[in-house]
Design a protein around this motif. Structure first.
Motif, PDB file in Angstrom:
ATOM      1  N   ALA A 113       0.789  -0.998  -0.127  1.00 48.33           N
ATOM      2  CA  ALA A 113       0.046  -0.126  -0.039  1.00 48.33           C
ATOM      3  C   ALA A 113       0.887   1.310   0.004  1.00 48.33           C
ATOM      4  O   ALA A 113       0.713   2.029  -0.978  1.00 48.33           O
ATOM      5  N   ALA A 114       1.786   1.472   0.879  1.00 51.93           N
ATOM      6  CA  ALA A 114       2.694   2.541   1.047  1.00 51.93           C
ATOM      7  C   ALA A 114       3.338   2.716  -0.272  1.00 51.93           C
ATOM      8  O   ALA A 114       3.501   3.768  -0.785  1.00 51.93           O
ATOM      9  N   PRO A 115       4.253   1.698  -1.000  1.00 49.48           N
ATOM     10  CA  PRO A 115       5.191   2.159  -1.804  1.00 49.48           C
ATOM     11  C   PRO A 115       4.249   2.479  -3.020  1.00 49.48           C
ATOM     12  O   PRO A 115       4.394   3.209  -4.257  1.00 49.48           O
ATOM     13  N   THR A 116       2.889   1.866  -3.170  1.00 48.66           N
ATOM     14  CA  THR A 116       1.875   2.335  -4.333  1.00 48.66           C
ATOM     15  C   THR A 116       1.591   3.602  -4.277  1.00 48.66           C
ATOM     16  O   THR A 116       1.562   4.380  -5.209  1.00 48.66           O
ATOM     17  N   VAL A 117       1.305   4.294  -3.163  1.00 53.01           N
ATOM     18  CA  VAL A 117       1.029   5.650  -3.026  1.00 53.01           C
ATOM     19  C   VAL A 117       2.431   6.355  -3.264  1.00 53.01           C
ATOM     20  O   VAL A 117       2.125   7.436  -4.096  1.00 53.01           O
ATOM     21  N   ALA A 118       3.483   5.905  -2.839  1.00 54.97           N
ATOM     22  CA  ALA A 118       4.749   6.776  -3.337  1.00 54.97           C
ATOM     23  C   ALA A 118       4.962   6.837  -4.806  1.00 54.97           C
ATOM     24  O   ALA A 118       5.383   7.702  -5.492  1.00 54.97           O
ATOM     25  N   VAL A 119       4.652   5.625  -5.458  1.00 59.07           N
ATOM     26  CA  VAL A 119       4.698   5.335  -6.893  1.00 59.07           C
ATOM     27  C   VAL A 119       3.659   6.401  -7.659  1.00 59.07           C
ATOM     28  O   VAL A 119       3.779   7.138  -8.844  1.00 59.07           O
ATOM     29  N   GLY A 120       2.541   6.529  -6.961  1.00 56.79           N
ATOM     30  CA  GLY A 120       1.312   7.268  -7.515  1.00 56.79           C
ATOM     31  C   GLY A 120       1.822   8.638  -7.385  1.00 56.79           C
ATOM     32  O   GLY A 120       1.579   9.205  -8.480  1.00 56.79           O
ATOM     33  N   LEU A 121       2.587   9.206  -6.460  1.00 56.27           N
ATOM     34  CA  LEU A 121       2.756  10.654  -6.160  1.00 56.27           C
ATOM     35  C   LEU A 121       3.907  10.865  -7.272  1.00 56.27           C
ATOM     36  O   LEU A 121       3.959  11.899  -8.065  1.00 56.27           O
ATOM     37  N   LEU A 156       4.344   9.410 -10.186  1.00 56.26           N
ATOM     38  CA  LEU A 156       3.867   9.395 -11.531  1.00 56.26           C
ATOM     39  C   LEU A 156       2.734  10.735 -11.674  1.00 56.26           C
ATOM     40  O   LEU A 156       3.065  11.195 -12.653  1.00 56.26           O
ATOM     41  N   ALA A 157       2.471  11.098 -10.643  1.00 62.98           N
ATOM     42  CA  ALA A 157       1.453  12.440 -10.868  1.00 62.98           C
ATOM     43  C   ALA A 157       2.237  13.430 -11.055  1.00 62.98           C
ATOM     44  O   ALA A 157       2.066  14.552 -11.947  1.00 62.98           O
ATOM     45  N   ALA A 158       3.723  13.265 -10.489  1.00 65.79           N
ATOM     46  CA  ALA A 158       4.621  14.666 -10.595  1.00 65.79           C
ATOM     47  C   ALA A 158       5.212  14.507 -12.095  1.00 65.79           C
ATOM     48  O   ALA A 158       5.388  15.560 -12.718  1.00 65.79           O
ATOM     49  N   GLY A 164       4.240  17.338 -15.654  1.00 61.68           N
ATOM     50  CA  GLY A 164       5.097  18.214 -16.150  1.00 61.68           C
ATOM     51  C   GLY A 164       6.168  19.223 -15.248  1.00 61.68           C
ATOM     52  O   GLY A 164       7.037  20.065 -15.741  1.00 61.68           O
ATOM     53  N   ILE A 165       5.884  18.884 -13.846  1.00 66.69           N
ATOM     54  CA  ILE A 165       6.843  19.608 -12.713  1.00 66.69           C
ATOM     55  C   ILE A 165       8.117  19.351 -13.082  1.00 66.69           C
ATOM     56  O   ILE A 165       9.115  20.336 -12.990  1.00 66.69           O
ATOM     57  N   ALA A 166       8.444  17.898 -13.400  1.00 63.39           N
ATOM     58  CA  ALA A 166       9.985  17.708 -13.637  1.00 63.39           C
ATOM     59  C   ALA A 166      10.782  18.247 -14.639  1.00 63.39           C
ATOM     60  O   ALA A 166      11.842  18.616 -14.553  1.00 63.39           O
TER      61      ALA A 166
END
Lengths: 103, 257
Positions: free
Chosen positions: B134-142, B144-146, B150-152
Motif C-alpha cells: 500500500a505505502a509504496p503504491t502511494v509513493a509510486v502514484g505521487l 507518476l503524478a509529478a 510536467g513539474i519535473a
C-alpha cells in the motif's frame, strides 16, 4: 585463518571436554597462542554442527541456553583422528627431509 | 544498538539464532580489530547456505527465496541507472543483446514462491500483498503524478535534486517492500524446493554474468565510463554471489542425498 584450520582447532579443543563458544576460543588461544576471530570461530562451529561433527550438550542449564555448550560427536572424533594422523605423517616426512627429529 | 549486535545481525538467521549472543559477546570482548573477520565470516556463511544447519525446517528455503528476490531488486535498480542502454536491451527486436534475460527470467520463475490454489490462502495472500504494497503504491502514484504534471521539466537546482532523490528513494522503497512481501507470503505459498533453488540461483547468476560481460564488451568498444563500470562491477558481484550460493546448495543437496 582458513575455515578448515579453524574447524580442526575447534575439534581438537572439544576432544578434551565440552565447552561453550568463548571457552573454545580461550582453549584455542592456550593451544596456539592466538584467538580465532569471531567470524572464523562461529563459522567453524556452524559448519561442524551442520556436518554433525559436534552437537550441543543436552540439559546444560539455563546459562548454557544463551551460550551453547558443544561437545564432539563420535563422527567428529573419527574425522579428527584421521586428519591428525595425516598431519602427523606429513610432519614426520617434513622433519625427516630437514634432518630433524620429532620432539 | 551496539556495533557488536549490529555485526551479529549480519549473519544468516539460522546462524544468528544459535550463535548471535556469542558472536556479539566475542566482538565486544575483542574490540574493533575483530570487525573485519566478523564481517568476512558473515559473507562466507551467506555464500554457504548448506552450513546454516536448518535444512529440515524450511527456513533456509525461505531465506534463500528472499535473498534471490533481493538480488533481483538490486539488479533492477543497477540496470535502471544505465537505462536506456544499447548494450543491455530487453526486447525481441534485439535478440543478441537481450539474450541475458532468458536465464535471468528462468531463474526468477524457478525461484518464485507459488500461490496455493485454495481460497483461504489466496485471500490471505491478497491481504498481505495489499498491506505490504500500500505505502509504496502511494509513493509510486505521487511520482507518476509529478511526472505527468510536467513539474519535473521545469524545476532546477535543489528542487530538481530533491525530485531525483525522491525518484530513487521510491524505487528503493518499492524494492525493499517487494522483498518484504516475499518474506511475508511464505505461509500462504508453496516455497521453491532446495533442488529448485539450487538451479534457480546459478541460472539467475548466469543471466547476470552475461549482462556484465555484454556491458564490459560494449564498454571496451565505445570507451568505459565510471557509471557503466560501476554497474558492470555490481552485476558481476551479484552474479558471483548467486552462482556460489547455488553451487553450495547443490553440493549440500548431493551430500544430503
Amino acid at each position: 585463518m582458513h575455515s578448515n584450520d579453524a574447524q580442526m582447532l575447534v575439534l581438537t579443543v572439544l576432544a578434551d571436554r565440552p565447552l561453550h563458544g568463548y571457552a573454545i576460543n580461550a582453549a584455542i588461544e592456550q593451544l596456539t597462542g592466538s584467538r580465532l576471530g569471531p567470524g572464523s570461530l562461529y563459522g567453524a562451529l556452524s559448519r561442524l554442527e551442520t556436518r554433525e561433527l559436534i552437537e550441543p550438550v543436552e540439559g546444560a542449564g539455563e546459562a548454557a541456553e544463551r551460550h551453547r555448550t558443544m561437545q564432539i560427536t563420535a563422527a567428529g572424533r573419527d574425522v579428527l583422528r584421521a586428519e591428525l594422523q595425516q598431519m602427523a605423517r606429513v610432519s614426520a616426512a617434513g622433519l625427516r627431509a630437514l634432518g630433524a627429529t620429532p620432539t | 544498538m551496539s556495533a557488536a549486535t549490529l555485526l551479529a545481525r549480519l549473519y544468516p538467521p539460522a546462524v544468528r539464532e544459535r550463535w548471535g549472543v556469542d558472536i556479539s559477546r566475542e566482538v565486544t570482548a575483542a574490540g574493533i580489530r575483530s570487525w573485519p573477520d566478523t564481517l568476512a565470516g558473515a559473507v562466507r556463511l551467506w555464500l554457504q547456505p548448506s552450513a546454516w544447519g536448518d535444512n529440515r525446517s524450511g527456513q533456509t528455503r525461505q531465506v534463500l527465496t528472499v535473498m534471490l528476490f533481493a538480488v533481483v531488486a538490486a539488479t533492477v535498480l543497477a540496470l535502471r541507472t544505465v537505462t536506456p542502454s544499447t548494450a543491455l536491451t530487453a526486447d525481441i527486436g534485439h535478440p543478441a543483446t537481450s539474450l541475458w534475460l532468458v536465464p535471468l527470467l528462468a531463474g526468477v520463475a524457478l525461484g518464485a514462491p507459488l500461490p496455493r490454489p485454495r481460497p483461504a490462502s489466496l485471500r490471505r495472500l491478497a491481504v498481505v500483498a495489499a498491506r505490504t504494497l500500500a505505502a509504496p503504491t502511494v509513493a509510486v502514484g505521487l511520482l507518476l503524478a509529478a511526472a505527468w504534471s510536467g513539474i519535473a521539466e521545469h524545476v532546477t537546482g535543489p528542487a530538481d535534486l530533491a525530485l531525483v532523490g525522491y525518484y530513487w528513494a521510491t524505487l528503493a522503497f518499492l524494492a525493499v517492500r517487494c522483498c518484504t512481501l516475499v518474506a511475508r507470503v511464505s505461509a500462504a505459498t508453496v516455497l521453491p524446493s532446495t533442488r529448485r533453488l539450487s538451479v534457480a540461483l546459478p541460472l539467475f547468476g548466469l543471466g547476470l554474468a552475461m549482462a556484465a560481460g555484454q556491458s564490459l564488451l560494449a564498454g571496451g568498444r565505445t570507451g568505459l565510463h565510471p557509471g557503466g563500470l560501476a554497474v558492470t562491477a555490481v552485476l558481476a558481484v551479484l552474479a558471483a554471489t548467486t552462482v556460489i550460493a547455488g553451487h553450495d546448495l547443490r553440493r549440500g543437496q548431493r551430500t544430503a542425498d
